[in-house]
Design a protein around this motif. Structure first.
Motif, mmCIF file in Angstrom:
data_model
loop_
_atom_site.group_PDB
_atom_site.id
_atom_site.type_symbol
_atom_site.label_atom_id
_atom_site.label_comp_id
_atom_site.label_asym_id
_atom_site.label_seq_id
_atom_site.Cartn_x
_atom_site.Cartn_y
_atom_site.Cartn_z
ATOM 1 N N GLY A 106 0.816 -1.199 0.000
ATOM 2 C CA GLY A 106 0.000 0.000 0.000
ATOM 3 C C GLY A 106 0.854 1.254 0.000
ATOM 4 N N GLU A 107 0.174 2.399 -0.225
ATOM 5 C CA GLU A 107 0.895 3.670 -0.275
ATOM 6 C C GLU A 107 1.513 4.040 1.061
ATOM 7 N N ALA A 108 0.924 3.635 2.164
ATOM 8 C CA ALA A 108 1.418 4.012 3.489
ATOM 9 C C ALA A 108 2.641 3.189 3.901
ATOM 10 N N GLU A 109 2.882 2.068 3.223
ATOM 11 C CA GLU A 109 4.017 1.232 3.585
ATOM 12 C C GLU A 109 5.304 1.807 3.004
ATOM 13 N N VAL A 110 6.390 1.669 3.758
ATOM 14 C CA VAL A 110 7.682 2.160 3.322
ATOM 15 C C VAL A 110 8.477 1.011 2.742
ATOM 16 N N SER A 111 9.107 1.250 1.622
ATOM 17 C CA SER A 111 9.921 0.224 0.985
ATOM 18 C C SER A 111 11.240 0.075 1.729
ATOM 19 N N ARG A 112 11.600 -1.141 2.056
ATOM 20 C CA ARG A 112 12.872 -1.422 2.732
ATOM 21 C C ARG A 112 13.660 -2.395 1.854
ATOM 22 N N GLY A 113 14.140 -1.887 0.768
ATOM 23 C CA GLY A 113 14.865 -2.707 -0.193
ATOM 24 C C GLY A 113 16.253 -3.049 0.301
ATOM 25 N N PRO A 114 16.981 -3.840 -0.488
ATOM 26 C CA PRO A 114 18.312 -4.282 -0.094
ATOM 27 C C PRO A 114 19.307 -3.126 0.077
ATOM 28 N N GLY A 115 19.152 -2.052 -0.646
ATOM 29 C CA GLY A 115 20.061 -0.909 -0.507
ATOM 30 C C GLY A 115 19.944 -0.258 0.861
ATOM 31 N N ARG A 116 18.743 -0.124 1.328
ATOM 32 C CA ARG A 116 18.525 0.494 2.639
ATOM 33 C C ARG A 116 19.027 -0.425 3.763
ATOM 34 N N THR A 117 18.843 -1.708 3.613
ATOM 35 C CA THR A 117 19.319 -2.668 4.604
ATOM 36 C C THR A 117 20.840 -2.635 4.676
ATOM 37 N N ARG A 118 21.497 -2.552 3.510
ATOM 38 C CA ARG A 118 22.954 -2.461 3.477
ATOM 39 C C ARG A 118 23.436 -1.180 4.145
ATOM 40 N N LEU A 119 22.742 -0.081 3.917
ATOM 41 C CA LEU A 119 23.115 1.193 4.532
ATOM 42 C C LEU A 119 23.073 1.078 6.048
ATOM 43 N N TRP A 120 21.983 0.540 6.598
ATOM 44 C CA TRP A 120 21.875 0.399 8.049
ATOM 45 C C TRP A 120 22.892 -0.607 8.591
ATOM 46 N N GLY A 121 23.204 -1.624 7.814
ATOM 47 C CA GLY A 121 24.235 -2.576 8.215
ATOM 48 C C GLY A 121 25.603 -1.902 8.278
ATOM 49 N N SER A 122 25.882 -1.038 7.315
ATOM 50 C CA SER A 122 27.149 -0.302 7.311
ATOM 51 C C SER A 122 27.235 0.668 8.475
ATOM 52 N N VAL A 123 26.142 1.343 8.766
ATOM 53 C CA VAL A 123 26.106 2.274 9.900
ATOM 54 C C VAL A 123 26.338 1.511 11.202
ATOM 55 N N ALA A 124 25.701 0.361 11.350
ATOM 56 C CA ALA A 124 25.871 -0.448 12.563
ATOM 57 C C ALA A 124 27.308 -0.949 12.678
ATOM 58 N N ALA A 125 27.906 -1.376 11.567
ATOM 59 C CA ALA A 125 29.285 -1.851 11.593
ATOM 60 C C ALA A 125 30.239 -0.722 11.964
ATOM 61 N N LEU A 126 30.032 0.461 11.401
ATOM 62 C CA LEU A 126 30.864 1.620 11.732
ATOM 63 C C LEU A 126 30.723 1.974 13.206
ATOM 64 N N ALA A 127 29.517 1.952 13.728
ATOM 65 C CA ALA A 127 29.293 2.240 15.148
ATOM 66 C C ALA A 127 30.000 1.201 16.023
ATOM 67 N N ALA A 128 29.970 -0.057 15.619
ATOM 68 C CA ALA A 128 30.640 -1.104 16.387
ATOM 69 C C ALA A 128 32.155 -0.906 16.377
ATOM 70 N N VAL A 129 32.713 -0.533 15.229
ATOM 71 C CA VAL A 129 34.155 -0.281 15.137
ATOM 72 C C VAL A 129 34.535 0.905 16.008
ATOM 73 N N LEU A 130 33.780 1.994 15.936
ATOM 74 C CA LEU A 130 34.073 3.177 16.751
ATOM 75 C C LEU A 130 33.962 2.872 18.242
ATOM 76 N N ALA A 131 32.976 2.101 18.629
ATOM 77 C CA ALA A 131 32.828 1.725 20.040
ATOM 78 C C ALA A 131 33.998 0.855 20.491
ATOM 79 N N THR A 132 34.441 -0.061 19.639
ATOM 80 C CA THR A 132 35.582 -0.911 19.976
ATOM 81 C C THR A 132 36.851 -0.085 20.140
ATOM 82 N N VAL A 133 37.072 0.867 19.242
ATOM 83 C CA VAL A 133 38.243 1.745 19.346
ATOM 84 C C VAL A 133 38.151 2.594 20.609
ATOM 85 N N ALA A 134 36.980 3.146 20.884
ATOM 86 C CA ALA A 134 36.802 3.987 22.072
ATOM 87 C C ALA A 134 37.082 3.209 23.350
ATOM 88 N N VAL A 135 36.675 1.971 23.405
ATOM 89 C CA VAL A 135 36.955 1.139 24.574
ATOM 90 C C VAL A 135 38.424 0.723 24.566
#
Length: 133
Positions: free
Chosen positions: A2-31
């Motif tokens: 439907g029109e109200a649903e948001v598309s969550r295609g593979p590109g968006r999933t990869r983007l969030w995966g990259s953001v999570a990986a970067l956050a994990a690396v930064l947290a590891t370095v900070a610790v």
């Protein structure tokens, strides 16, 4: 879909995966940079740098720092003239400092320095030489 649903295609999933990986690396370095072996390595580098660039020898039992609060401290500090390491002219139980944000871009600056248990020793030898640099 439907029109109200948001598309969550593979590109968006990869983007969030990259953001999570970067956050994990930064947290590891900070610790990681706060671990005792890393602090000891930083202390060795600081004391070697002071000895190489000044006539002063800096010794301390422990370096503590917090990169999030921009605070630094040295425990059981001894400062002596080169060649007079057995006769430090300044000893302190603890020296701590807070630093301004501009140190992160290379400026040398300090907001506050606190010396706990500081002792100054002036020793003049029989030949007239002192323990001062």
């Amino acid at each position: 879909m439907g029109e109200a649903e948001v598309s969550r295609g593979p590109g968006r999933t990869r983007l969030w995966g990259s953001v999570a990986a970067l956050a994990a690396v930064l947290a590891t370095v900070a610790v990681g940079v706060h671990l005792p072996p890393v602090r000891q390595a930083v202390l060795r580098r600081i004391t070697a740098g002071v000895a190489a660039s000044t006539p002063v020898v800096l010794a301390a039992d422990r370096l503590d720092y917090n990169l999030f609060t921009l605070s630094v401290g040295l425990a059981r500090v001894r400062i002596s003239a080169a060649g007079h390491e057995a006769e430090p002219f300044l000893e302190a139980d603890r020296v701590s400092a807070s630093l301004p944000l501009r140190v992160l871009i290379g400026h040398v600056a300090v907001n506050r320095v606190q010396v706990d248990g500081g002792r100054f020793h002036f020793i003049r030898g029989e030949g007239g030489g002192t323990n001062l640099p």
